[in-house]
Scaffold this motif. Structure first.
Motif, PDB file in Angstrom:
ATOM      1  N   ALA A 146    -107.571 -64.703  34.987  1.00 56.96           N
ATOM      2  CA  ALA A 146    -106.125 -64.286  35.057  1.00 56.96           C
ATOM      3  C   ALA A 146    -105.615 -63.633  36.264  1.00 56.96           C
ATOM      4  N   GLY A 147    -106.492 -62.756  36.539  1.00 64.45           N
ATOM      5  CA  GLY A 147    -106.367 -62.029  38.060  1.00 64.45           C
ATOM      6  C   GLY A 147    -106.158 -62.990  39.047  1.00 64.45           C
ATOM      7  N   SER A 148    -107.027 -63.808  39.001  1.00 61.90           N
ATOM      8  CA  SER A 148    -107.120 -64.932  40.206  1.00 61.90           C
ATOM      9  C   SER A 148    -105.626 -65.786  40.284  1.00 61.90           C
ATOM     10  N   GLU A 149    -105.379 -66.044  39.018  1.00 63.18           N
ATOM     11  CA  GLU A 149    -104.137 -67.011  38.990  1.00 63.18           C
ATOM     12  C   GLU A 149    -102.973 -66.291  39.137  1.00 63.18           C
ATOM     13  N   LEU A 150    -102.923 -64.894  39.019  1.00 65.16           N
ATOM     14  CA  LEU A 150    -101.661 -64.006  39.377  1.00 65.16           C
ATOM     15  C   LEU A 150    -101.748 -63.448  40.721  1.00 65.16           C
ATOM     16  N   GLY A 151    -102.865 -63.733  41.431  1.00 68.51           N
ATOM     17  CA  GLY A 151    -102.749 -63.199  42.812  1.00 68.51           C
ATOM     18  C   GLY A 151    -103.177 -61.829  42.635  1.00 68.51           C
ATOM     19  N   VAL A 152    -103.572 -61.253  41.726  1.00 63.82           N
ATOM     20  CA  VAL A 152    -104.210 -59.974  41.469  1.00 63.82           C
ATOM     21  C   VAL A 152    -105.644 -59.652  41.454  1.00 63.82           C
ATOM     22  N   GLU A 153    -106.034 -58.666  42.236  1.00 61.74           N
ATOM     23  CA  GLU A 153    -107.650 -58.384  42.241  1.00 61.74           C
ATOM     24  C   GLU A 153    -108.040 -57.885  41.184  1.00 61.74           C
ATOM     25  N   VAL A 154    -108.824 -58.301  40.507  1.00 56.81           N
ATOM     26  CA  VAL A 154    -109.469 -57.841  39.088  1.00 56.81           C
ATOM     27  C   VAL A 154    -110.909 -57.553  39.431  1.00 56.81           C
TER      28      VAL A 154
END
Length: 725
Positions: free
Chosen positions: A221-229
Motif C-alpha cells: 500500500a505504501g508503494s502505491e501511495l508513494g510512501v516509504e514503508v
C-alpha cells in the motif's frame, strides 16, 4: 524436508458446510487422516479457538485459519476451494479459498518461515487467480510449492511479485522481519522535503499468517501511495528490529498488532495509530493515511514513555480505539490481577497462622516473632493451640501473611496506575495507595488514588520535553510530580470523605443479619457467575478480600462475605463438570474433556473453568450458572459460613468455619445450575436452529484456549490471572 502439502490435502469445489467451524473440522480431519496429527478434534479446537479471537478471513475471498497445537506431528497445509463460499469474517464477503496452516507446538523456524511465506503469497492477485483456475489437486500443489521456492526451475518467477504486490525487498527474506516499500513520485505523497516515511510493526498471537500478510499489505500500500514503508514483523520465524535511524527518520508509526509490541519505547515521540493486525490486511492504505494525518496534527496521538501496549488496545475495525468504559474496565482489571497474588498468598498464610497458633495469635504474633526464635520458644502467651512450636510457627506465618495483605491497597493502586501510564505510574500509584491506607480510605481510596496517579503520570509523560530531559522523565520527573499531586490530593481533599464512606460501608456490613444477609449473599453470588472472571466477578472478589483483614471473632461479617464469594465462584465450573457427566451427548468432545478438568478447577475456586462452555453457548450457560451461584451465595451467607482464606476452595478447609454447610451450599448450587443448563440445551433453541434433543449436533467445539489472558481480553485478559483466581 517433508512436503508441507500433498494432493491428499487439497479439496477442490467441495461443500464443507455453511459455518467456518465445520470447514476447519473437515480440514483438521484431513490432516489427521494423513498421519500428520494425532487428534483431529484437538487440532480443530485449537484452530477454532484462534478463529474466535480474530476471524481469519481476508479481502479477496480468502481465509487462513491456523493454529499451533501439540496434536500436530508434521507441519501441514490444507487447501479447500469451497462451493458455496463460507463466511470467515472478512469485510468483503465469504471465502471460497481456504488454506489451513497446522504447525506443531515446537515447529522449527525453517518450517515457520515457509508457512509464513505462503501467507504472504496470498496477497498476490496472480497467485490467487491461479489457485482459482487450477483444474486438479496436483496443479494446486505445484503452484504452492513454486510460491514457496521449493521448485528450483520456477523459483525465480515465484520470487518476483506482481506490480500490485510488495516490492522485491519484501520477498528477500520470507522468514525475516523487515520489509521496505520503494517510494514513488506519482501519487502526490512526496513533500517538499522528500518522500513521506512510515514504520510499521505487525504481530498476531500465533505469529504465522496475519503477522506477515499485514506487513506485506502495508508495504504494498505504501508503494502505491508513494510512501516509504518499513515493516517489522514480530512473528514466529524471527524478528529483526527496525534500525534506530530508520525510526528516527519516520514521520509516523503503524502498530498493527493483537499482542504486546516488543520494545515499544523505541518509538517514543512518534505519531502513531494502533489497530488489530487484521486491519493491516483489510485497509492498509487507510492506516498509512491515518498515521500521516496524526503526524500533521499538532494534537495528534504520540507514543510516550508512559503508554503500555495494553493501554493502546483498540476496538474492532481499522483505526478504532477503545471506548472510555472499556479503558476504565481494563485498567481496573489490571490492578486487580496484580493485586490478587498478594492477597491469595497472604490470606492463606494468615489462615495457616490461625491453624497453628490459635485465633489469639493475631494479638501476640508481632511480640512472638520479634522476641522469640526456634531456640527460644514462647510460653507466656494466651492460647498457644499446638504448643510453643506451633505458636512460633503460627506467628511467623501470620506475620508474613499480614504483611503481604498490607500491600493490598497499595498494589491495587500501583498497578491501576501502571495500567494507565506503564512503569512511570507504578511509584506514584503505590505511594497514593499507602496514603489511602494511612487515611483509612481503604479499597475505594486505592481505586480512586490509582486512577488519579495514573492519569497524572500519563499527562506528564505526554509533554514534549526537551531531548536532554527525556531520560529523566520516567525515572525522576514523572514519579516525583505524579506522587506529589496524587498523594497530596489524597491527604488534603479526598482521603477524609472516602474514609467516612468506607467506615460507613463496613459498619453496615457488620450489622447485616438474617434476610438482609441472604440478599447480599444472593447479589454476590450472581456477580461471581455473570462473567466468570471478568470485571463484575473481580469487583465482587476484590470487595471480599479488601475486608478480609478486618475480620475477627467479634466481627465475622468480612469472613462471611469471603466464604460467600468463594463458594459461589466454585459453582459454575462444578456445574458444567456435572452436566457433562449426566448428559454427555449434548456436549461436544472438547467440552466433555473440559468437563473433566472443570472438577478440579471448580474445587480449587477457579471460576474460569467454565469459560470454554460459556464461550460456545453463553445464552444458556451463563443464566444457568447465575441461578445456581446466586442460590449458593444466599445459602452461604444465611448459614453464617466464614472463610479466613481468600482462595483455595475446598483445599483450604482448615480456614473455613462450618465446612459442611459450605459444601452443602456449593452442592445445591451446582445441582441447580447443572440441571438448568441441561434443560436449556435440550429444550431451548440456539441461534434459531432446530431444538436440541440430546441427539443433535453439539455446540461448536472449543477448548480452554478460548479463555483470554488477561484482557478477558482480551482480556486478558483480563483472565491473565486464571491460574490464581
Amino acid at each position: 524436508m517433508a512436503s508441507l502439502i500433498t494432493t491428499d490435502l487439497v479439496a477442490l469445489d467441495v461443500d464443507q458446510g455453511t459455518e467456518s467451524s465445520a470447514v476447519i473440522r473437515a480440514m483438521a480431519t484431513a490432516v489427521a487422516e494423513q498421519g500428520r496429527a494425532s487428534s483431529a478434534d484437538d487440532l480443530a479446537a485449537a484452530a477454532i479457538a484462534r478463529e474466535e479471537k480474530t476471524p481469519t478471513g481476508v479481502p479477496g475471498g480468502i481465509a487462513i485459519p491456523h493454529a499451533r497445537s501439540e496434536a500436530v506431528t508434521e507441519p501441514s497445509l490444507v487447501m479447500a476451494r469451497l462451493t458455496p463460499p463460507v463466511d470467515f469474517g472478512a469485510k468483503d464477503g465469504p471465502a471460497d479459498l481456504v488454506f489451513m496452516i497446522a504447525a506443531p507446538e515446537g515447529a522449527g523456524k525453517e518450517h515457520l518461515a515457509l508457512l509464513s511465506k505462503l501467507a504472504r503469497s496470498l496477497v498476490k492477485k496472480d497467485f490467487v487467480a491461479s489457485l482459482r483456475a487450477a483444474e486438479n489437486a496436483r496443479e494446486v500443489v505445484d503452484l504452492v510449492e513454486t510460491a514457496l521456492g521449493l521448485r528450483e526451475d520456477e523459483s525465480a518467477s515465484a520470487e518476483s511479485p506482481p506490480a500490485e504486490s510488495a516490492a522485491p525487498a519484501a520477498e528477500a527474506a520470507p522468514g525475516g522481519s523487515s520489509e521496505t516499500a520503494a517510494t514513488s513520485d506519482t501519487t502526490g505523497a512526496d513533500s517538499a522535503e522528500g518522500p513521506r516515511r512510515v514504520v510499521a510493526v505487525t504481530a498476531c498471537p500465533t505469529g504465522i499468517a496475519h503477522t506477515y500478510m499485514a506487513a506485506d499489505a502495508l508495504v504494498a500500500a505504501g508503494s502505491e501511495l508513494g510512501v516509504e514503508v518499513v515493516a517489522e514483523t514480530q512473528g514466529s520465524s524471527g524478528t529483526t528490529p527496525i534500525d534506530a535511524f530508520v525510526i528516527e527518520a519516520a514521520d509516523a508509526v503503524v502498530f498493527a498488532s493483537d499482542v504486546d509490541v516488543r520494545d515499544k519505547a523505541r518509538f517514543v515521540g512518534k505519531p502513531y495509530v494502533q489497530v488489530p493486525v487484521k486491519a493491516g490486511i483489510d485497509d492498509p492504505q487507510g492506516l498509512i493515511r491515518k498515521s500521516l494525518a496524526e503526524a500533521a496534527d499538532p494534537n495528534g496521538h504520540r507514543v510516550t514513555a508512559g503508554r503500555s501496549d495494553e493501554e493502546e488496545a483498540s476496538g474492532t475495525g481499522s483505526g478504532a480505539r477503545e471506548s472510555a468504559g472499556a479503558h476504565l474496565k481494563r485498567v481496573l482489571l489490571t490492578g486487580v490481577s496484580y493485586m490478587i497474588p498478594f492477597v491469595a498468598g497472604g490470606g492463606l498464610l494468615m489462615a495457616l497462622g490461625f491453624l497453628l497458633g490459635g485465633f489469639d495469635i493475631s494479638d501476640y504474633s508481632e511480640d512472638i516473632v520479634l522476641g522469640n526464635s526456634l531456640w527460644n520458644l514462647p510460653t507466656e502467651y494466651g492460647d498457644l493451640a499446638l504448643g510453643p512450636v506451633g505458636a512460633y510457627l503460627g506467628a511467623v506465618a501470620f506475620q508474613i501473611g499480614n504483611l503481604s495483605m498490607g500491600f493490598l491497597v497499595a498494589s491495587l493502586a500501583g498497578y491501576i496506575a501502571f495500567g494507565i501510564a506503564d512503569r512511570p505510574g507504578i511509584a506514584p500509584g503505590f505511594t497514593v495507595g499507602a496514603v489511602a491506607v494511612l487515611m483509612g480510605a481503604g479499597f475505594i481510596g486505592g481505586i480512586i488514588g490509582g486512577l488519579l496517579a495514573g492519569y497524572v503520570a500519563l499527562w506528564i509523560g505526554s509533554l514534549n520535553a526537551p531531548r536532554w530531559l527525556r531520560g529523566l522523565m520516567p525515572v525522576v520527573i514523572i514519579p516525583l510530580v505524579a506522587s506529589l499531586v496524587s498523594s497530596g490530593l489524597m491527604f488534603m481533599v479526598l482521603g477524609g470523605p472516602i474514609s467516612a464512606l468506607t467506615e460507613g460501608l463496613n459498619n453496615w456490613l457488620s450489622s447485616m443479619t438474617g434476610a438482609t444477609a441472604i440478599v447480599l449473599g444472593l447479589i454476590l453470588g450472581v456477580m461471581m457467575a455473570v462473567d466468570l472472571g471478568g470485571p463484575v466477578n473481580k469487583v465482587a472478589y476484590s470487595f471480599a478480600v479488601a475486608g478480609l483483614a478486618t475480620g475477627s471473632v467479634d466481627n465475622p461479617a468480612p469472613w462471611e462475605i469471603m466464604a460467600t464469594v468463594m463458594a459461589a465462584g466454585m459453582v459454575p465450573p462444578l456445574a458444567m463438570a456435572l452436566a457433562t457427566a449426566l448428559r454427555p451427548r449434548v456436549f461436544s468432545q472438547a467440552e466433555k474433556e473440559n468437563g473433566k478438568a472443570a472438577w478440579l478447577l471448580g474445587a480449587a475456586f477457579i471460576s474460569e473453568g467454565a469459560i470454554p462452555f460459556a464461550a460456545s453457548d453463553p445464552l444458556r450457560v451463563i443464566p444457568a450458572s447465575v441461578v445456581g451461584a446466586g442460590v449458593t451465595g444466599g445459602m452461604t451467607m444465611g448459614l453464617s459460613v466464614t472463610s479466613q482464606a481468600p482462595h483455595g476452595g475446598v483445599f483450604v478447609f482448615f480456614a473455613i468455619d462450618s465446612f459442611l454447610f459450605f459444601l452443602l451450599a456449593i452442592a445445591v448450587g451446582t445441582v441447580i445450575s447443572a440441571l438448568l443448563v441441561l434443560v436449556l440445551k435440550i429444550f431451548v433453541r440456539k441461534g434459531g436452529s432446530a431444538g436440541l434433543d440430546g441427539q443433535t449436533q453439539a455446540p461448536a467445539e472449543t477448548s480452554a484456549a478460548t479463555a483470554p489472558a488477561a484482557d478477558q481480553g482480551e482480556s486478558a485478559g483480563s483472565n491473565a490471572d486464571a491460574s490464581i483466581r
